[in-house]
Scaffold this motif. Structure first.
Motif, short mmCIF file in Angstrom:
data_model
loop_
_atom_site.label_atom_id
_atom_site.label_comp_id
_atom_site.label_asym_id
_atom_site.label_seq_id
_atom_site.Cartn_x
_atom_site.Cartn_y
_atom_site.Cartn_z
N ARG A 13 0.69 -1.05 -0.05
CA ARG A 13 0.05 -0.07 -0.47
C ARG A 13 1.13 1.42 0.02
O ARG A 13 1.94 0.92 -0.27
CB ARG A 13 -1.01 0.13 1.32
CG ARG A 13 -1.71 -1.04 1.12
CD ARG A 13 -2.64 -1.62 2.27
NE ARG A 13 -3.49 -2.80 2.56
CZ ARG A 13 -4.62 -2.51 2.19
NH1 ARG A 13 -5.46 -1.06 1.37
NH2 ARG A 13 -5.82 -3.39 1.51
N ALA A 14 0.09 2.74 0.20
CA ALA A 14 0.67 3.36 -0.22
C ALA A 14 2.14 4.13 1.19
O ALA A 14 3.13 4.65 1.11
CB ALA A 14 0.62 4.39 -0.28
N ASP A 15 1.54 3.39 1.99
CA ASP A 15 1.45 3.83 3.42
C ASP A 15 2.30 2.53 4.26
O ASP A 15 2.95 2.74 5.61
CB ASP A 15 1.20 4.85 4.10
CG ASP A 15 -0.19 3.86 4.54
OD1 ASP A 15 -0.76 3.29 3.86
OD2 ASP A 15 -1.17 4.77 5.24
N ARG A 16 2.10 1.43 4.07
CA ARG A 16 2.33 -0.18 4.50
C ARG A 16 2.74 -1.16 3.56
O ARG A 16 2.02 -0.14 2.34
CB ARG A 16 1.36 -0.44 5.38
CG ARG A 16 0.19 -0.38 5.19
CD ARG A 16 -1.15 -0.19 6.36
NE ARG A 16 -2.50 -1.02 6.20
CZ ARG A 16 -3.27 0.25 6.06
NH1 ARG A 16 -3.22 1.45 5.94
NH2 ARG A 16 -4.58 -0.73 5.57
N ALA A 17 3.17 -2.04 4.10
CA ALA A 17 2.76 -3.44 3.49
C ALA A 17 2.73 -4.51 4.75
O ALA A 17 2.62 -4.30 5.90
CB ALA A 17 3.92 -3.62 3.14
N SER A 18 2.09 -5.83 4.10
CA SER A 18 1.40 -7.02 4.41
C SER A 18 2.11 -8.10 4.01
O SER A 18 2.23 -8.17 2.79
CB SER A 18 -0.31 -6.75 5.27
OG SER A 18 -0.52 -6.55 3.94
N LEU A 19 2.43 -8.83 5.02
CA LEU A 19 2.38 -10.08 4.55
C LEU A 19 0.91 -10.55 3.96
O LEU A 19 0.41 -11.82 4.38
CB LEU A 19 3.20 -11.31 5.44
CG LEU A 19 3.70 -12.75 4.75
CD1 LEU A 19 4.42 -12.29 3.71
CD2 LEU A 19 4.42 -13.34 6.22
N VAL A 20 0.95 -12.04 2.49
CA VAL A 20 -0.23 -11.98 2.26
C VAL A 20 0.78 -13.98 2.27
O VAL A 20 -0.64 -14.51 2.54
CB VAL A 20 -0.54 -11.96 -0.14
CG1 VAL A 20 -1.39 -12.65 0.41
CG2 VAL A 20 -1.01 -10.39 0.19
N SER A 21 1.45 -14.07 1.33
CA SER A 21 2.11 -15.61 2.48
C SER A 21 3.52 -15.18 1.60
O SER A 21 4.04 -14.95 1.47
CB SER A 21 1.22 -15.92 0.97
OG SER A 21 1.45 -15.86 0.35
N ALA A 22 4.21 -16.64 2.39
CA ALA A 22 5.74 -16.90 2.36
C ALA A 22 5.27 -18.06 2.48
O ALA A 22 5.17 -19.16 3.02
CB ALA A 22 6.56 -16.53 3.22
N THR A 23 5.91 -18.69 0.76
CA THR A 23 6.03 -20.28 0.57
C THR A 23 7.42 -21.22 0.78
O THR A 23 7.90 -19.98 -0.15
CB THR A 23 5.35 -20.90 -0.56
OG1 THR A 23 4.18 -19.67 -0.41
CG2 THR A 23 4.98 -22.24 -0.85
N PRO A 24 7.77 -21.73 1.42
CA PRO A 24 9.66 -21.81 1.59
C PRO A 24 9.31 -23.07 0.16
O PRO A 24 8.23 -24.35 -0.26
CB PRO A 24 9.92 -23.03 2.52
CG PRO A 24 7.97 -22.99 3.76
CD PRO A 24 7.04 -21.99 2.84
#
Length: 182
Positions: free
Chosen positions: A127-138
């Motif tokens: 986003r313009a002012d932040r980020a968030s984790l959707v997924s992390a797949t090893p």
């Protein structure tokens, strides 16, 4: 000899019953809990104020020249035997227009981006002012660890002596994403 055969049959029957009962119990638990399908996140609509896109949405029937122009009433096509027998008048519920979504602003506009590194893949909602984790797949054989702070996030993929990371940070500016392959 006959006594041994009876014991063998009794043992086989008891073992078979125990295995079947155990399998049914474990199967019932695992079917409902462990193997549920993951849910997908909705994607932003391509036009402002439009309905969100869906990968499972199917288009309606395409009108042709012989298709009636007036759609059939839902009450006429979905009349049940009980309502027909009771002869109750069908009422159409009052329709309300769908709620309008607010116009996108700097804080509501987002983009989901994927960042592959050796060992895995990270998807972030930027986003313009932040980020968030959707997924992390090893990847197979790799392990993953996530760290979150107030204005930063780090995802590491490790295997043996290898470690690869995805960093994202923001502090009064748009998020910056960096990858580190070591």
């Amino acid at each position: 000899m006959r006594n041994g055969l009876v014991q063998l049959c009794a043992w086989a029957a008891a073992t078979g019953a125990a295995v079947a009962l155990s399998w049914l119990g474990v199967h019932a638990v695992l079917t409902g809990a462990a193997f549920e399908q993951p849910t997908a996140l909705p994607l932003p609509s391509p036009k402002a104020g439009g309905p969100p896109l869906s990968a499972t949405a199917t288009p309606g029937p395409v009108p042709t020249a012989d298709t009636p122009t007036q759609p059939a009433s839902p009450t006429a096509t979905a009349t049940s035997a009980a309502t027909t027998a009771a002869r109750t008048p069908a009422t159409t519920p009052a329709t309300t227009p769908p709620a309008r979504r607010p116009a996108p602003t700097a804080t509501t506009t987002s983009t989901v981006r994927s960042y592959p590194v050796p060992g895995g893949r990270v998807a972030l909602d930027i986003r313009a002012d932040r980020a968030s984790l959707v997924s992390a797949t090893p990847d197979p054989g790799w392990q993953m660890q996530v760290w979150n702070g107030d204005q930063w996030m780090r995802v590491d993929f490790t295997k043996d002596t290898q470690a690869n990371s995805v960093f994202v940070y923001w502090n009064g500016h748009p998020p910056v994403v960096e990858t580190a392959v070591r």
